[in-house]
Each structure stands twice: as C-alpha cells, then as structure tokens.
Design a protein around this motif. Structure first.
Motif, PDB file in Angstrom:
ATOM      1  N   ASN A  50       0.855  -1.175   0.000  1.00 35.67           N
ATOM      2  CA  ASN A  50       0.000   0.000   0.000  1.00 35.67           C
ATOM      3  C   ASN A  50       0.896   1.231   0.000  1.00 35.67           C
ATOM      4  O   ASN A  50       0.805   2.077  -0.876  1.00 35.67           O
ATOM      5  CB  ASN A  50      -0.927  -0.049   1.221  1.00 35.67           C
ATOM      6  N   HIS A  51       1.775   1.322   0.994  1.00 33.29           N
ATOM      7  CA  HIS A  51       2.743   2.414   1.076  1.00 33.29           C
ATOM      8  C   HIS A  51       3.782   2.093   2.132  1.00 33.29           C
ATOM      9  O   HIS A  51       3.625   1.158   2.906  1.00 33.29           O
ATOM     10  CB  HIS A  51       2.064   3.757   1.387  1.00 33.29           C
ATOM     11  N   GLY A  96       6.477   4.015   5.147  1.00 30.94           N
ATOM     12  CA  GLY A  96       6.486   5.212   5.964  1.00 30.94           C
ATOM     13  C   GLY A  96       7.485   5.155   7.087  1.00 30.94           C
ATOM     14  O   GLY A  96       8.127   4.136   7.328  1.00 30.94           O
ATOM     15  N   TRP A 151       3.922  13.482   2.620  1.00 34.57           N
ATOM     16  CA  TRP A 151       4.144  12.394   1.670  1.00 34.57           C
ATOM     17  C   TRP A 151       5.179  12.776   0.620  1.00 34.57           C
ATOM     18  O   TRP A 151       5.283  13.934   0.224  1.00 34.57           O
ATOM     19  CB  TRP A 151       2.850  12.078   0.929  1.00 34.57           C
ATOM     20  N   VAL A 162       6.771  10.719  -3.198  1.00 33.21           N
ATOM     21  CA  VAL A 162       6.568   9.605  -4.117  1.00 33.21           C
ATOM     22  C   VAL A 162       7.873   9.364  -4.864  1.00 33.21           C
ATOM     23  O   VAL A 162       8.451  10.290  -5.432  1.00 33.21           O
ATOM     24  CB  VAL A 162       5.434   9.921  -5.131  1.00 33.21           C
ATOM     25  N   ASN A 211       6.082   4.583  -5.720  1.00 31.41           N
ATOM     26  CA  ASN A 211       5.941   4.114  -4.340  1.00 31.41           C
ATOM     27  C   ASN A 211       5.795   5.317  -3.421  1.00 31.41           C
ATOM     28  O   ASN A 211       6.606   6.249  -3.460  1.00 31.41           O
ATOM     29  CB  ASN A 211       7.164   3.288  -3.916  1.00 31.41           C
ATOM     30  N   ARG A 212       4.752   5.291  -2.606  1.00 28.85           N
ATOM     31  CA  ARG A 212       4.450   6.420  -1.726  1.00 28.85           C
ATOM     32  C   ARG A 212       5.077   6.203  -0.347  1.00 28.85           C
ATOM     33  O   ARG A 212       5.002   5.117   0.203  1.00 28.85           O
ATOM     34  CB  ARG A 212       2.941   6.613  -1.626  1.00 28.85           C
ATOM     35  N   TRP A 213       5.681   7.259   0.186  1.00 29.59           N
ATOM     36  CA  TRP A 213       6.300   7.275   1.506  1.00 29.59           C
ATOM     37  C   TRP A 213       5.635   8.352   2.342  1.00 29.59           C
ATOM     38  O   TRP A 213       5.485   9.480   1.892  1.00 29.59           O
ATOM     39  CB  TRP A 213       7.788   7.603   1.391  1.00 29.59           C
ATOM     40  N   GLU A 214       5.248   7.987   3.575  1.00 30.97           N
ATOM     41  CA  GLU A 214       4.698   8.981   4.493  1.00 30.97           C
ATOM     42  C   GLU A 214       5.607   9.116   5.705  1.00 30.97           C
ATOM     43  O   GLU A 214       6.225   8.158   6.146  1.00 30.97           O
ATOM     44  CB  GLU A 214       3.277   8.611   4.941  1.00 30.97           C
ATOM     45  N   CYS A 247      -4.337   7.092   3.217  1.00 32.44           N
ATOM     46  CA  CYS A 247      -3.123   6.509   2.651  1.00 32.44           C
ATOM     47  C   CYS A 247      -3.043   6.771   1.159  1.00 32.44           C
ATOM     48  O   CYS A 247      -3.105   7.904   0.741  1.00 32.44           O
ATOM     49  CB  CYS A 247      -3.021   5.039   3.011  1.00 32.44           C
ATOM     50  N   VAL A 248      -2.932   5.753   0.329  1.00 33.34           N
ATOM     51  CA  VAL A 248      -2.724   5.996  -1.098  1.00 33.34           C
ATOM     52  C   VAL A 248      -3.964   6.496  -1.807  1.00 33.34           C
ATOM     53  O   VAL A 248      -3.902   6.890  -2.959  1.00 33.34           O
ATOM     54  CB  VAL A 248      -2.157   4.765  -1.837  1.00 33.34           C
TER      55      VAL A 248
END
Length: 163
Positions: free
Chosen positions: A63-64, A66, A106, A108, A113-116, A135-136
């Motif tokens: 999903n992501h 973090g 956030w 990307v 790929n997403r980073w929080e 989230c995403v």
C-alpha cells in the motif's frame, strides 16, 4: 533524522484473518489494533509499525511505506526537509486515517511508491475522515502543483502520478 520511532509498512491483504494468523506467528505477537478490514502490529523487535488493510487482490500488495515520528514538530521538520529537496508531495494535518488522527507528509519515488512521515496524535473510531481519503487514496499534490512533479518531469518527462 530526528524524532524517528520506527519504519512503517502498510500491506493490502485479500484475507485479513489469514494474514493476521501469518504475521502473528511470523513475529510472535498479537496486533495492537484490530478494526473491521484493518489491523496494526506495533513491534519492538524488529522495530516496525506494520499495518494490514483488507483490499481485493490487485497484484500489487504494498500500500505504502512510511516512517513513524514521535511528534508534530518532527513531521514539520520532515516537511521542510522534503520541501527543500523538492520531494514534498502532500501535506495532511489532523487527518483521520487507519483509525488514528495523524499529521503526515508524503513523497513519491520515481516508481510511484508512496512514503509517508507521520505522527499519531490520538486514536480514532473510524478508518478515515468522512468524505476523506486514507493513505494511497489521498490525491498527490505533485500531480497538479508540487515540487516533486516539477523535478520528476525535468528528469524523466513524467511526474509518475497515477492516471
């Protein structure tokens, strides 16, 4: 980086109960939080915040990613660092996501790929704010105006935003 508590990984899982059984046995721990369609393990060893989100199979299970921080000030510092690096994609303050009220920022990566970077402010009784994203599902700002898109377009010709 100051204020880091532990890495965070959110996985989409097709069968929450089967995944709870697997990860419970894998880490020898019970989830800290269980809600409909959601569970979170908060592990000391290995230091990991692992979220499981029930979602139909898509062939893509991450999903992501973090980093859980220890304060709102640490989130603000991460925001400034990402902004200076032209990576800041989205800022959320006081948002409800994953059954918790959070401040988060956030970024990307070039592959989407997403980073929080986030802090949990308090527990919440719902998955996300009414009418909100989580989230995403949150629309990345870089698709319209963010520094991340400008940088990525200059380097690759695309901002990597979902169609």
């Amino acid at each position: 980086m100051q204020g880091v508590l532990k890495p965070h990984l959110s996985l989409d899982v097709s069968d929450l109960e089967a995944s709870l059984s697997f990860y419970g046995r894998l880490f020898g721990a019970e989830p800290l939080k269980r809600r409909p369609g959601y569970a979170k393990f908060d592990l000391a060893a290995p230091a990991l915040n692992l979220a499981l989100v029930e979602h139909p199979p898509t062939g893509r299970n991450v999903n992501h990613f973090g980093v859980q921080l220890d304060s709102a000030a640490a989130v603000e510092a991460a925001q400034e660092r990402l902004r200076s690096a032209r990576l800041l994609d989205l800022v959320e303050e006081g948002t409800v996501c994953c059954y918790a009220k959070q401040d988060k920022v956030w970024a990307v990566d070039p592959d989407g790929n997403r980073w929080e970077f986030f802090v949990v402010l308090e527990d919440a009784d719902r998955m996300k704010s009414e009418g909100g994203a989580c989230c995403v599902d949150a629309a990345p700002a870089s698709c319209a105006t963010g520094d991340a898109c400008v940088t990525a377009q200059a380097e690759t010709g695309s901002c990597g935003c979902p169609a």
